[in-house]
Write a protein that holds these residues in place. Structure first.
Motif, short mmCIF file in Angstrom:
data_model
loop_
_atom_site.label_atom_id
_atom_site.label_comp_id
_atom_site.label_asym_id
_atom_site.label_seq_id
_atom_site.Cartn_x
_atom_site.Cartn_y
_atom_site.Cartn_z
N GLY A 3 -10.38 50.14 12.14
CA GLY A 3 -10.22 49.90 13.57
C GLY A 3 -10.03 48.44 13.89
N ASP A 4 -9.69 48.18 15.14
CA ASP A 4 -9.47 46.81 15.58
C ASP A 4 -10.71 46.25 16.27
N GLY A 5 -11.83 46.94 16.15
CA GLY A 5 -13.07 46.47 16.76
C GLY A 5 -13.13 46.74 18.24
N LYS A 6 -12.44 47.75 18.72
CA LYS A 6 -12.44 48.12 20.13
C LYS A 6 -13.85 48.53 20.56
N LEU A 7 -14.16 48.29 21.83
CA LEU A 7 -15.45 48.66 22.39
C LEU A 7 -15.29 49.97 23.16
N PHE A 8 -16.08 50.99 22.78
CA PHE A 8 -16.00 52.30 23.40
C PHE A 8 -17.27 52.58 24.20
N THR A 9 -17.12 53.36 25.26
CA THR A 9 -18.29 53.82 25.99
C THR A 9 -18.77 55.12 25.35
N PHE A 10 -20.01 55.46 25.64
CA PHE A 10 -20.56 56.71 25.12
C PHE A 10 -19.75 57.90 25.62
N ALA A 11 -19.34 57.87 26.86
CA ALA A 11 -18.56 58.97 27.44
C ALA A 11 -17.24 59.15 26.69
N GLU A 12 -16.60 58.04 26.33
CA GLU A 12 -15.33 58.13 25.59
C GLU A 12 -15.54 58.78 24.22
N VAL A 13 -16.55 58.32 23.51
CA VAL A 13 -16.82 58.83 22.17
C VAL A 13 -17.23 60.30 22.22
N SER A 14 -18.00 60.67 23.23
CA SER A 14 -18.50 62.05 23.35
C SER A 14 -17.39 63.07 23.52
N GLN A 15 -16.23 62.66 24.00
CA GLN A 15 -15.11 63.58 24.19
C GLN A 15 -14.50 64.02 22.85
N HIS A 16 -14.77 63.29 21.80
CA HIS A 16 -14.23 63.59 20.46
C HIS A 16 -15.27 64.40 19.70
N ASN A 17 -15.35 65.71 20.02
CA ASN A 17 -16.47 66.52 19.53
C ASN A 17 -16.05 67.87 18.96
N ASN A 18 -14.89 67.92 18.31
CA ASN A 18 -14.44 69.19 17.75
C ASN A 18 -13.79 68.96 16.39
N PRO A 19 -13.50 70.01 15.66
CA PRO A 19 -12.96 69.86 14.30
C PRO A 19 -11.60 69.15 14.24
N LYS A 20 -10.87 69.13 15.34
CA LYS A 20 -9.56 68.46 15.33
C LYS A 20 -9.66 67.02 15.80
N ASP A 21 -10.82 66.61 16.28
CA ASP A 21 -11.02 65.25 16.79
C ASP A 21 -12.52 64.96 16.82
N CYS A 22 -13.03 64.40 15.73
CA CYS A 22 -14.48 64.24 15.55
C CYS A 22 -14.85 62.77 15.35
N TRP A 23 -15.58 62.22 16.31
CA TRP A 23 -16.04 60.84 16.22
C TRP A 23 -17.56 60.81 16.20
N LEU A 24 -18.12 59.86 15.45
CA LEU A 24 -19.57 59.70 15.35
C LEU A 24 -19.98 58.27 15.68
N ILE A 25 -21.18 58.13 16.21
CA ILE A 25 -21.79 56.83 16.44
C ILE A 25 -22.90 56.67 15.42
N ILE A 26 -22.76 55.65 14.57
CA ILE A 26 -23.78 55.38 13.54
C ILE A 26 -24.02 53.88 13.50
N ASN A 27 -25.27 53.49 13.73
CA ASN A 27 -25.66 52.08 13.72
C ASN A 27 -24.78 51.22 14.63
N GLY A 28 -24.48 51.73 15.81
CA GLY A 28 -23.73 50.96 16.80
C GLY A 28 -22.23 50.91 16.55
N LYS A 29 -21.77 51.57 15.51
CA LYS A 29 -20.35 51.60 15.19
C LYS A 29 -19.80 53.00 15.44
N VAL A 30 -18.50 53.06 15.74
CA VAL A 30 -17.85 54.34 16.02
C VAL A 30 -16.91 54.66 14.86
N TYR A 31 -17.02 55.89 14.38
CA TYR A 31 -16.21 56.35 13.25
C TYR A 31 -15.44 57.60 13.63
#
Length: 134
Positions: A3-31
């Motif tokens: 990534g380019d170090g973009k800053l995401f909100t929790f709401a943005e990351v939470s939208q990626h919650n299915n098998p075709k688009d899955c994002w996780l927050i771990i130790n303050g980083k988004v994957y």
């Protein structure tokens, strides 16, 4: 993916919650782990269950290897804006009286140590009187 170090909100990351688009927050980083779902040794359900929350505790509780931690870097897409994370809620159960298993067990053992010999003595006396009256 790197990534380019973009800053995401929790709401943005939470939208990626299915098998075709899955994002996780771990130790303050988004994957973005979408491509890794099929390869994850614990199965895709484990990763999917970490969406919509801070999955740091889930990740750390498993005890991932150094190799697993290095693999994460290729799925990194940015940082989480920690001010957007919801407060951690902890469950507080109903107030119940303190129950000390050891004290209860100790009491039952002492009670039985008193009652069993008393019952044996009563049985012996009862048999003796029964035999005399017959």
């Amino acid at each position: 993916m790197g990534g380019d170090g973009k800053l995401f909100t929790f709401a943005e990351v939470s939208q990626h919650n299915n098998p075709k688009d899955c994002w996780l927050i771990i130790n303050g980083k988004v994957y973005n782990v979408t491509e890794f779902l099929e390869d994850h040794p614990g199965g895709d359900e484990v990763l999917l269950s970490g969406t919509g929350k801070d999955a740091t505790d889930d990740f750390e509780d498993v005890g991932h290897s150094e190799s697993a931690r290095e693999t994460m870097s290729k799925y990194y897409v940015g940082e989480i804006d920690i001010s957007t994370l919801p407060e951690r809620l902890t469950y507080t159960g109903p107030k119940q009286p303190h129950y000390n298993q050891d004290k209860t067990t100790e009491f039952i053992i002492k009670l039985l140590q008193f009652l069993v010999p008393l019952a044996i003595l009563g049985l012996a006396v009862g048999i003796r009187f029964y035999n005399k009256s017959s």
